[in-house]
Design a protein around this motif. Structure first.
Motif, PDB file in Angstrom:
ATOM      1  N   PRO A 128       0.822  -1.211   0.000  1.00 19.03           N
ATOM      2  CA  PRO A 128       0.000   0.000   0.000  1.00 19.03           C
ATOM      3  C   PRO A 128       0.859   1.265   0.000  1.00 19.03           C
ATOM      4  N   VAL A 129       0.369   2.308  -0.665  1.00 19.22           N
ATOM      5  CA  VAL A 129       1.149   3.550  -0.753  1.00 19.22           C
ATOM      6  C   VAL A 129       1.375   4.166   0.611  1.00 19.22           C
ATOM      7  N   ASN A 130       0.499   3.898   1.572  1.00 14.73           N
ATOM      8  CA  ASN A 130       0.674   4.453   2.913  1.00 14.73           C
ATOM      9  C   ASN A 130       1.883   3.882   3.634  1.00 14.73           C
ATOM     10  N   THR A 131       2.384   2.729   3.178  1.00 15.41           N
ATOM     11  CA  THR A 131       3.417   2.019   3.941  1.00 15.41           C
ATOM     12  C   THR A 131       4.817   2.124   3.352  1.00 15.41           C
ATOM     13  N   GLY A 153      -8.886   6.676   2.974  1.00 14.47           N
ATOM     14  CA  GLY A 153      -9.586   5.491   3.468  1.00 14.47           C
ATOM     15  C   GLY A 153      -9.161   5.117   4.871  1.00 14.47           C
ATOM     16  N   LYS A 154      -9.952   5.505   5.871  1.00 17.49           N
ATOM     17  CA  LYS A 154      -9.584   5.271   7.268  1.00 17.49           C
ATOM     18  C   LYS A 154     -10.766   4.778   8.097  1.00 17.49           C
ATOM     19  N   GLY A 155     -11.843   4.346   7.445  1.00 13.75           N
ATOM     20  CA  GLY A 155     -13.056   3.992   8.171  1.00 13.75           C
ATOM     21  C   GLY A 155     -13.033   2.589   8.744  1.00 13.75           C
ATOM     22  N   HIS A 156     -14.214   2.102   9.127  1.00 12.22           N
ATOM     23  CA  HIS A 156     -14.307   0.776   9.713  1.00 12.22           C
ATOM     24  C   HIS A 156     -15.425  -0.034   9.036  1.00 12.22           C
ATOM     25  N   LYS A 157     -15.252  -1.329   9.098  1.00 10.35           N
ATOM     26  CA  LYS A 157     -16.231  -2.299   8.594  1.00 10.35           C
ATOM     27  C   LYS A 157     -16.497  -3.271   9.732  1.00 10.35           C
ATOM     28  N   VAL A 158     -17.753  -3.475  10.086  1.00 10.05           N
ATOM     29  CA  VAL A 158     -18.093  -4.262  11.268  1.00 10.05           C
ATOM     30  C   VAL A 158     -19.191  -5.272  10.926  1.00 10.05           C
ATOM     31  N   TYR A 159     -18.986  -6.503  11.339  1.00 11.26           N
ATOM     32  CA  TYR A 159     -20.046  -7.506  11.265  1.00 11.26           C
ATOM     33  C   TYR A 159     -20.773  -7.516  12.598  1.00 11.26           C
ATOM     34  N   ILE A 160     -22.110  -7.533  12.529  1.00 12.37           N
ATOM     35  CA  ILE A 160     -22.943  -7.379  13.712  1.00 12.37           C
ATOM     36  C   ILE A 160     -23.947  -8.524  13.764  1.00 12.37           C
ATOM     37  N   LYS A 161     -23.845  -9.358  14.783  1.00 12.66           N
ATOM     38  CA  LYS A 161     -24.809 -10.442  14.980  1.00 12.66           C
ATOM     39  C   LYS A 161     -25.928  -9.937  15.872  1.00 12.66           C
ATOM     40  N   VAL A 162     -27.168 -10.049  15.381  1.00 11.69           N
ATOM     41  CA  VAL A 162     -28.304  -9.508  16.115  1.00 11.69           C
ATOM     42  C   VAL A 162     -29.269 -10.620  16.499  1.00 11.69           C
ATOM     43  N   LYS A 163     -30.024 -10.358  17.571  1.00  7.43           N
ATOM     44  CA  LYS A 163     -31.079 -11.263  18.023  1.00  7.43           C
ATOM     45  C   LYS A 163     -32.417 -10.612  17.719  1.00  7.43           C
ATOM     46  N   GLY A 164     -33.336 -11.377  17.123  1.00  2.90           N
ATOM     47  CA  GLY A 164     -34.631 -10.858  16.721  1.00  2.90           C
ATOM     48  C   GLY A 164     -34.828 -11.052  15.231  1.00  2.90           C
ATOM     49  N   LYS A 165     -36.018 -10.807  14.748  1.00  2.63           N
ATOM     50  CA  LYS A 165     -36.324 -11.018  13.340  1.00  2.63           C
ATOM     51  C   LYS A 165     -35.572 -10.003  12.474  1.00  2.63           C
ATOM     52  N   LEU A 211      -4.623   0.525  11.927  1.00  3.42           N
ATOM     53  CA  LEU A 211      -3.580   0.184  12.893  1.00  3.42           C
ATOM     54  C   LEU A 211      -2.647  -0.903  12.378  1.00  3.42           C
ATOM     55  N   ASP A 212      -3.098  -1.652  11.401  1.00  3.36           N
ATOM     56  CA  ASP A 212      -2.259  -2.700  10.807  1.00  3.36           C
ATOM     57  C   ASP A 212      -1.031  -2.035  10.187  1.00  3.36           C
ATOM     58  N   PRO A 213       0.178  -2.369  10.651  1.00  3.35           N
ATOM     59  CA  PRO A 213       1.375  -1.686  10.146  1.00  3.35           C
ATOM     60  C   PRO A 213       1.667  -1.952   8.687  1.00  3.35           C
ATOM     61  N   TYR A 214       1.022  -2.967   8.096  1.00  8.21           N
ATOM     62  CA  TYR A 214       1.282  -3.297   6.706  1.00  8.21           C
ATOM     63  C   TYR A 214       0.187  -2.797   5.765  1.00  8.21           C
ATOM     64  N   SER A 215      -0.728  -1.972   6.305  1.00  8.09           N
ATOM     65  CA  SER A 215      -1.726  -1.322   5.459  1.00  8.09           C
ATOM     66  C   SER A 215      -1.887   0.150   5.819  1.00  8.09           C
ATOM     67  N   LEU A 216      -1.992   0.462   7.128  1.00  7.34           N
ATOM     68  CA  LEU A 216      -2.152   1.837   7.614  1.00  7.34           C
ATOM     69  C   LEU A 216      -3.345   2.546   6.969  1.00  7.34           C
ATOM     70  N   GLY A 217      -4.387   1.783   6.686  1.00  6.45           N
ATOM     71  CA  GLY A 217      -5.588   2.341   6.082  1.00  6.45           C
ATOM     72  C   GLY A 217      -6.399   1.250   5.424  1.00  6.45           C
TER      73      GLY A 217
END
Length: 497
Positions: A320-323, A347-359, A430-436
């Motif tokens: 990555p160019v950041n590294t 590109g510095k955002g987050h991606k999250v998987y969310i397990k939910v209870k309910g329909k 935070l990954d030192p091999y991507s930094l983004g």
């Protein structure tokens, strides 16, 4: 939060308990880059080679190659495969204890999920060709392919229209936002913008949106879409980057959404990486961090953090160019490469998987970048629960997105009967091999730096999704770049044989 099984646990993936229960961050939820580096060293120390690479790792004295590829993401693996199949002696060095780069196929409870790059589409010719080549099976993401409901948050209220009416509202904004595309890109997959693009490159996405007349509801819907696309705040990402995306889908709003999030590999991105690696039969060394790269008129020499010296006729840098600033290049890199290493992309955002209870139905909802998430959709529907995947801008430490109870209030704004049971994410910044995360250029970076970023420097060639001419930041862009550079290095090898 779910904890990765031992075979899949990757440094930087946090769970309800920190990977080290005695670590101070286990109680506070705080986690610094220094913590990440310490854990990275520990986790990669015992890494083993994948099956296809085992048994053919050279001894420490056997260090002379035609080509060394640095970086085991899709760009590096593609370049290594192309060159090894042409008869070159190729070594691929990967800093992590796995291949895949900013793709990461892992476990979330009883499901497999993609913590990094995920989706592919037939508008993306390079990755689609690999899918066809290896007979990979494709599946759909229900919340994008067939949403039963679409909602969005505007001025603190949840709004909902019939799916088609909602789509018309978004499409109108997208069409007007991108209307200058023909002035900047007369066709997709071009390395540079037209002169009009250079004049527009100082504008951010936010600047362009400020020029448009929209209702508050439409503006918040558009903000959510654009913040998701750039995976950051719209004030930090270049308007011209979105024009490039628009050119790649021929100005078709439906195709844009589907290209980004509809189809994925049933067996995961790791399955495609494994097929490509096995096909290439090149040598792989994992947990090999390059610290220095020196070159002269006849050879290039690499030095790893472990002190190993490796000699090669040519080098492909597929990181990555950041590294790139983490490696000591002698002679130094061009000014544009150095600038990008300092500035970083947006590109510095987050991606999250969310397990939910309910329909949980098949649904899609949006929120402006002032909220925790900007785009959320169903990964797995169910009568008693399911899984959502969510994207959002940087939290700057204000919210612990690894805590289900911190995520739950946002979800309940849309779906008040659901409870959040588990979450899973990966901190790419935070990954030192991507930094983004995926690459979206900031204003002026395209016009000022792209030629330097793509340029060969002596015996060193550069590849990666971050410098692709087409789907920059996507798996397709990585493969495109790896194919191009593989050809260029093959020509150089022939000229120097």
């Amino acid at each position: 939060m779910a904890k990765l099984p031992p075979g899949d646990q990757e440094v930087g993936t946090r769970s309800a308990s920190h990977p080290d229960p005695q670590h101070p961050a286990a109680e506070t939820g705080a986690w610094s880059r220094r913590d990440f580096f310490k854990l990275a060293s520990a986790a990669t120390a015992g890494a083993v080679l994948p099956a296809q690479a085992a048994g053919k790792t050279a001894g420490r004295g056997d260090t002379d190659y035609d080509v060394v590829v640095v970086g085991g993401g899709f760009a590096g693996v593609t370049a290594a495969r192309e060159l090894s199949r042409r008869g070159a002696r190729v070594l691929l060095l990967e800093a992590r204890n796995r291949l895949g780069g900013r793709t990461f196929y892992s476990s979330f409870g009883d499901r497999k999920v993609e913590l990094g790059g995920t989706w592919v589409h037939y508008t993306q010719p390079h990755v689609w060709a690999e899918v066809m080549r290896y007979g990979m099976e494709i599946v759909e993401t229900p919340g994008v392919a067939h949403p039963e409901r679409v909602m969005w948050l505007s001025e603190g209220k949840v709004l909902e229209l019939p799916v088609q009416e909602n789509w018309n509202l978004l499409k109108d904004a997208l069409d007007r936002f991108h209307e200058q595309t023909p002035e900047v890109f007369d066709r997709p997959f071009v390395p540079r913008m037209k002169e009009a693009g250079n004049r527009l490159d100082h504008l951010s996405i936010a600047d362009r949106m400020a020029q448009m007349k929209m209702s508050p509801a439409q503006r918040d819907l558009m903000n959510a879409m654009m913040a998701t696309n750039c995976h950051g705040h719209v004030s930090t990402a270049a308007y011209t980057e979105m024009l490039r995306w628009w050119s790649l889908v021929d100005g078709d709003a439906v195709r844009l959404v589907y290209s980004c999030a509809r189809y994925k590999l049933k067996a995961g991105t790791s399955a495609l990486i494994d097929r490509m690696t096995a096909d290439g039969k090149f040598e792989v060394r994992l947990s090999s961090v390059v610290a220095e790269l020196h070159q002269d008129a006849s050879r290039a020499a690499l030095v790893t953090e472990q002190g190993e010296r490796i000699s090669s006729r040519f080098v492909v840098m597929a990181v990555p160019v950041n590294t790139t600033g983490l490696i000591d290049f002698q002679p130094p890199l061009r000014a544009g490469k150095q600038a990008m290493a300092r500035e970083h992309h947006a590109g510095k955002g987050h991606k999250v998987y969310i397990k939910v209870k309910g329909k949980l139905d098949s649904l899609l909802f949006f929120a402006p970048e002032t909220e925790l998430f900007t785009m959320v959709f169903t990964e797995q529907a169910g009568a008693d629960g399911g899984v959502l995947v969510a994207f959002g801008p940087p939290t700057d430490g204000k919210v612990d997105i690894n805590n289900p109870k911190a995520v739950e209030p946002f979800i309940r704004k849309f779906l008040p009967d659901l409870s959040v049971e588990q979450v899973l994410t990966y901190d790419w910044h935070l990954d030192p091999y991507s930094l983004g995360t995926w690459c979206t250029y900031r204003p002026n970076q395209f016009s000022r730096h792209v030629d330097d970023l793509r340029a060969r420097e002596g015996r060193v060639f550069f590849a990666g999704a971050d410098i692709a001419t087409g789907w920059r930041g996507f798996i397709d862009g990585a493969i495109e770049s790896g194919l191009q550079v593989g050809q260029q290095v093959a020509v150089a090898l022939g000229a120097n044989s």
